[in-house]
Design a protein around this motif. Structure first.
Motif, PDB file in Angstrom:
ATOM      1  N   ALA A  53      51.509  -8.916  51.615  1.00  0.00           N
ATOM      2  CA  ALA A  53      50.559  -9.340  50.577  1.00  0.00           C
ATOM      3  C   ALA A  53      49.729 -10.528  51.043  1.00  0.00           C
ATOM      4  CB  ALA A  53      51.310  -9.692  49.292  1.00  0.00           C
ATOM      5  N   GLU A  54      50.359 -11.474  51.750  1.00  0.00           N
ATOM      6  CA  GLU A  54      49.624 -12.636  52.252  1.00  0.00           C
ATOM      7  C   GLU A  54      48.581 -12.224  53.282  1.00  0.00           C
ATOM      8  OE1 GLU A  54      52.137 -16.612  52.685  1.00  0.00           O
ATOM      9  OE2 GLU A  54      53.295 -14.866  53.361  1.00  0.00           O
ATOM     10  N   VAL A  55      48.982 -11.381  54.240  1.00  0.00           N
ATOM     11  CA  VAL A  55      48.047 -10.964  55.291  1.00  0.00           C
ATOM     12  C   VAL A  55      46.876 -10.205  54.690  1.00  0.00           C
ATOM     13  CG1 VAL A  55      47.766  -9.617  57.396  1.00  0.00           C
ATOM     14  CG2 VAL A  55      49.867 -10.871  57.040  1.00  0.00           C
ATOM     15  N   SER A  56      47.152  -9.328  53.747  1.00  0.00           N
ATOM     16  CA  SER A  56      46.093  -8.554  53.115  1.00  0.00           C
ATOM     17  C   SER A  56      45.106  -9.469  52.390  1.00  0.00           C
ATOM     18  CB  SER A  56      46.709  -7.553  52.137  1.00  0.00           C
ATOM     19  OG  SER A  56      45.714  -6.748  51.554  1.00  0.00           O
ATOM     20  N   ARG A  57      45.626 -10.452  51.667  1.00  0.00           N
ATOM     21  CA  ARG A  57      44.755 -11.365  50.925  1.00  0.00           C
ATOM     22  C   ARG A  57      43.984 -12.282  51.873  1.00  0.00           C
ATOM     23  NH1 ARG A  57      43.744 -11.370  45.319  1.00  0.00           N
ATOM     24  NH2 ARG A  57      42.443 -13.198  44.905  1.00  0.00           N
ATOM     25  N   TRP A  58      44.644 -12.740  52.943  1.00  0.00           N
ATOM     26  CA  TRP A  58      43.984 -13.587  53.944  1.00  0.00           C
ATOM     27  C   TRP A  58      42.812 -12.823  54.575  1.00  0.00           C
ATOM     28  CZ3 TRP A  58      45.272 -18.660  55.352  1.00  0.00           C
ATOM     29  CH2 TRP A  58      44.639 -19.160  56.495  1.00  0.00           C
ATOM     30  N   THR A  59      43.041 -11.560  54.910  1.00  0.00           N
ATOM     31  CA  THR A  59      41.991 -10.730  55.498  1.00  0.00           C
ATOM     32  C   THR A  59      40.832 -10.564  54.529  1.00  0.00           C
ATOM     33  OG1 THR A  59      43.696  -9.516  56.730  1.00  0.00           O
ATOM     34  CG2 THR A  59      41.511  -8.502  56.575  1.00  0.00           C
ATOM     35  N   GLU A  60      41.157 -10.315  53.261  1.00  0.00           N
ATOM     36  CA  GLU A  60      40.113 -10.158  52.252  1.00  0.00           C
ATOM     37  C   GLU A  60      39.287 -11.431  52.108  1.00  0.00           C
ATOM     38  OE1 GLU A  60      39.929  -9.539  47.425  1.00  0.00           O
ATOM     39  OE2 GLU A  60      41.539  -8.559  48.551  1.00  0.00           O
ATOM     40  N   ALA A  61      39.962 -12.587  52.141  1.00  0.00           N
ATOM     41  CA  ALA A  61      39.247 -13.860  52.023  1.00  0.00           C
ATOM     42  C   ALA A  61      38.332 -14.082  53.224  1.00  0.00           C
ATOM     43  CB  ALA A  61      40.242 -15.005  51.890  1.00  0.00           C
ATOM     44  N   MET A  62      38.797 -13.726  54.418  1.00  0.00           N
ATOM     45  CA  MET A  62      37.970 -13.834  55.619  1.00  0.00           C
ATOM     46  C   MET A  62      36.745 -12.933  55.497  1.00  0.00           C
ATOM     47  SD  MET A  62      39.115 -15.898  58.025  1.00  0.00           S
ATOM     48  CE  MET A  62      40.611 -16.805  58.427  1.00  0.00           C
ATOM     49  N   THR A  63      36.958 -11.718  55.038  1.00  0.00           N
ATOM     50  CA  THR A  63      35.849 -10.780  54.871  1.00  0.00           C
ATOM     51  C   THR A  63      34.844 -11.302  53.859  1.00  0.00           C
ATOM     52  OG1 THR A  63      37.356  -8.947  55.351  1.00  0.00           O
ATOM     53  CG2 THR A  63      35.269  -8.395  54.287  1.00  0.00           C
ATOM     54  N   ARG A  64      35.344 -11.862  52.775  1.00  0.00           N
ATOM     55  CA  ARG A  64      34.498 -12.340  51.676  1.00  0.00           C
ATOM     56  C   ARG A  64      33.710 -13.584  52.056  1.00  0.00           C
ATOM     57  NH1 ARG A  64      38.428 -11.990  47.929  1.00  0.00           N
ATOM     58  NH2 ARG A  64      38.837 -14.215  48.101  1.00  0.00           N
ATOM     59  N   SER A  65      34.053 -14.229  53.176  1.00  0.00           N
ATOM     60  CA  SER A  65      33.334 -15.443  53.575  1.00  0.00           C
ATOM     61  C   SER A  65      31.908 -15.156  54.040  1.00  0.00           C
ATOM     62  CB  SER A  65      34.098 -16.168  54.684  1.00  0.00           C
ATOM     63  OG  SER A  65      34.054 -15.440  55.904  1.00  0.00           O
ATOM     64  N   GLY A  66      31.582 -13.881  54.269  1.00  0.00           N
ATOM     65  CA  GLY A  66      30.233 -13.512  54.695  1.00  0.00           C
ATOM     66  C   GLY A  66      29.770 -12.251  53.985  1.00  0.00           C
ATOM     67  N   THR A  67      28.798 -11.587  54.567  1.00  0.00           N
ATOM     68  CA  THR A  67      28.272 -10.360  53.990  1.00  0.00           C
ATOM     69  C   THR A  67      29.121  -9.165  54.426  1.00  0.00           C
ATOM     70  OG1 THR A  67      26.779 -10.032  55.865  1.00  0.00           O
ATOM     71  CG2 THR A  67      25.932 -11.267  53.983  1.00  0.00           C
ATOM     72  N   ARG A  68      29.021  -8.091  53.663  1.00  0.00           N
ATOM     73  CA  ARG A  68      29.723  -6.858  54.006  1.00  0.00           C
ATOM     74  C   ARG A  68      28.703  -5.727  54.036  1.00  0.00           C
ATOM     75  NH1 ARG A  68      35.472  -4.623  51.598  1.00  0.00           N
ATOM     76  NH2 ARG A  68      35.526  -2.688  52.811  1.00  0.00           N
ATOM     77  N   LEU A  69      28.646  -5.018  55.154  1.00  0.00           N
ATOM     78  CA  LEU A  69      27.719  -3.910  55.295  1.00  0.00           C
ATOM     79  C   LEU A  69      28.207  -2.725  54.463  1.00  0.00           C
ATOM     80  CD1 LEU A  69      27.101  -4.110  59.154  1.00  0.00           C
ATOM     81  CD2 LEU A  69      25.746  -5.135  57.323  1.00  0.00           C
ATOM     82  N   ASP A  70      27.273  -1.909  54.034  1.00  0.00           N
ATOM     83  CA  ASP A  70      27.613  -0.753  53.209  1.00  0.00           C
ATOM     84  C   ASP A  70      26.798   0.441  53.690  1.00  0.00           C
ATOM     85  OD1 ASP A  70      28.291   1.087  51.323  1.00  0.00           O
ATOM     86  OD2 ASP A  70      27.529  -0.036  49.603  1.00  0.00           O
TER      87      ASP A  70
END
Length: 434
Positions: A53-70
């Motif tokens: 759960a920690e790793v998943s949330r940490w990854t999500e926070a890292m991703t959310r620090s910038g833009t996400r392509l779609d």
């Protein structure tokens, strides 16, 4: 929130809450958490680890620090591959056009080499005119018109990870599996691919030296992908021996083109096809053309040429060659039983194919040609290696790296050698096939 409380919590082995993780990553990205404080937290993570759960949330926070392509509006499903890095690993060059030729869109964000491992962007930049930096609009156009693109990640994709990656490199925390996994996966999630196949290298020339470490990294990344609804599969692949027979930037491009032309070394073809099939399956294209067929019928080569042109390159231009070369000859006859990937990678680096720091330049033509690999018969005074470099004074250091890199053993002339072992050692996934 207080960063000291978060550091102490992880130091003492407690699980960080989602709110703590979100806050510390966001605060670090905007410089509200000092480098030394994040260094302390990284060391605590190295020692204490993280839960799923920690790793998943940490990854999500890292991703959310910038833009996400779609790329959800593309007419093709998206699928991508990431390799943890090895020696002679030119698989992306043939794999991307092969999978695109089978009906998928492949948004491949790649990196540069550091130390003994090569970088895909360095290899492709050996092609005259080819450029690695594309805007999101250019990426989308290439995916729609060609089906595949290989380019550098923009500065706005997971910027918190880029900052933390540099910090880990100078604080002895690179080896943390949760931080490795979240670093890789945050960029892949930001890339916006719908499916992901991970090539986790294991062996002397890989970052992960043991099966247990490689398996742990693979499992962590597959779980992160699953938690974020990205179909994710990992293959553990052997990296005790270099992949293919060419190591070095332009040299690996030339070998990849041999594969795209329907030839090339068997191990490169094997891994390209295995990863390609996983990518298509993960993307739901189970009835698509097989990657082996795309290599054999010329359709993968057609996509390759269009990909190169779409990024400013000339697929017909001669590749750079090194000014100097020298050979290392076998001292005895027999069968090659061992060829150490790390030693070959270090030799190529010594010749100018690699870099010490990210800002260093590389030589496009430098590298090593492997004339014999494990299982091959060799005669005394037959070439084992050819070394290529632009600077003759590099040859001696490279030859020294290769002194103990191989083993030649006696074998009876009529002895039948078995087929080479498969490069694919294990598959890690959360589907029914696992």
């Amino acid at each position: 929130m207080n960063v000291i409380d978060i550091i102490v919590a992880k130091r003492d082995g407690r699980e960080l809450t989602p709110a703590q993780i979100d806050w510390v990553v966001e605060a670090y990205a905007r410089d509200a958490v000092a480098e030394e404080q994040m260094a302390a937290l990284s060391m605590a993570v190295l020692w204490r680890g993280m839960s799923r759960a920690e790793v998943s949330r940490w990854t999500e926070a890292m991703t959310r620090s910038g833009t996400r392509l779609d790329f959800a509006d593309l007419p093709r499903p998206t699928t991508d591959k990431h390799s943890t890095g090895g020696v002679g690993d030119k698989i992306t060059l043939a794999l991307t056009p092969a999978v695109a030729a089978c009906g998928a869109a492949v948004p491949q964000l790649s990196g540069r080499g550091l130390g003994h491992t090569g970088g895909t962007l360095d290899k492709l930049e050996a092609i005259p005119g080819w450029r690695s930096h594309l805007s999101p609009t250019e990426m989308r156009s290439a995916l729609r018109d060609v089906g595949g693109v290989v380019c550098a990640a923009g500065p706005d994709l997971a910027p918190a990870d880029r900052k933390l990656y540099a910090l880990r490199d100078v604080t002895g925390t690179v080896e943390s599996i949760p931080l490795i996994a979240s670093s890789i996966m945050s960029k892949k999630l930001a890339e916006g691919t719908g499916a992901l196949v991970l090539d986790v290298k294991v062996g002397s020339g890989a970052f992960m030296k043991t099966m247990s470490d490689a398996r742990a990294l693979a499992r962590t990344m597959v779980d992160i992908g699953t938690d974020h609804e990205v179909a994710t599969v990992a293959l553990l692949t052997a990296m005790d021996t270099p992949v293919g027979r060419e190591v070095g930037n332009a040299r690996e491009v030339a070998e990849a083109c041999e594969v795209l032309a329907g030839g090339g070394p068997e191990d490169v073809v094997e891994l390209t096809v295995a990863l390609g099939r996983e990518m298509l399956s993960a993307a739901g294209l189970t009835a698509a053309k097989d990657p082996a067929t795309a290599l054999a019928d010329g359709s993968a080569m057609d996509v390759w040429r269009r990909m190169v042109r779409a990024q400013g390159g000339d697929p017909d231009a001669p590749l750079p060659t090194a000014r100097e070369h020298a050979q290392i000859l076998a001292g005895r006859s027999g069968v090659v039983r061992r060829l150490d990937a790390l030693a070959v990678g270090r030799a190529a680096w010594s010749l100018g194919a690699g870099r010490d720091r990210k800002e260093d330049s590389v030589s496009a033509g430098a590298g090593v040609r492997l004339h014999a690999k494990p299982g091959d018969r060799i005669q005394a005074s037959q070439p084992l290696f050819t070394l290529y470099t632009d600077e003759a004074d590099r040859l001696q250091d490279a030859a020294r790296e290769l002194t103990d890199s191989y083993t030649v053993e006696d074998v009876a002339p009529d002895h039948t050698l078995g087929p080479p072992a498969s490069l694919v050692l294990e598959r890690v996934a959360n589907d029914h096939r696992n």
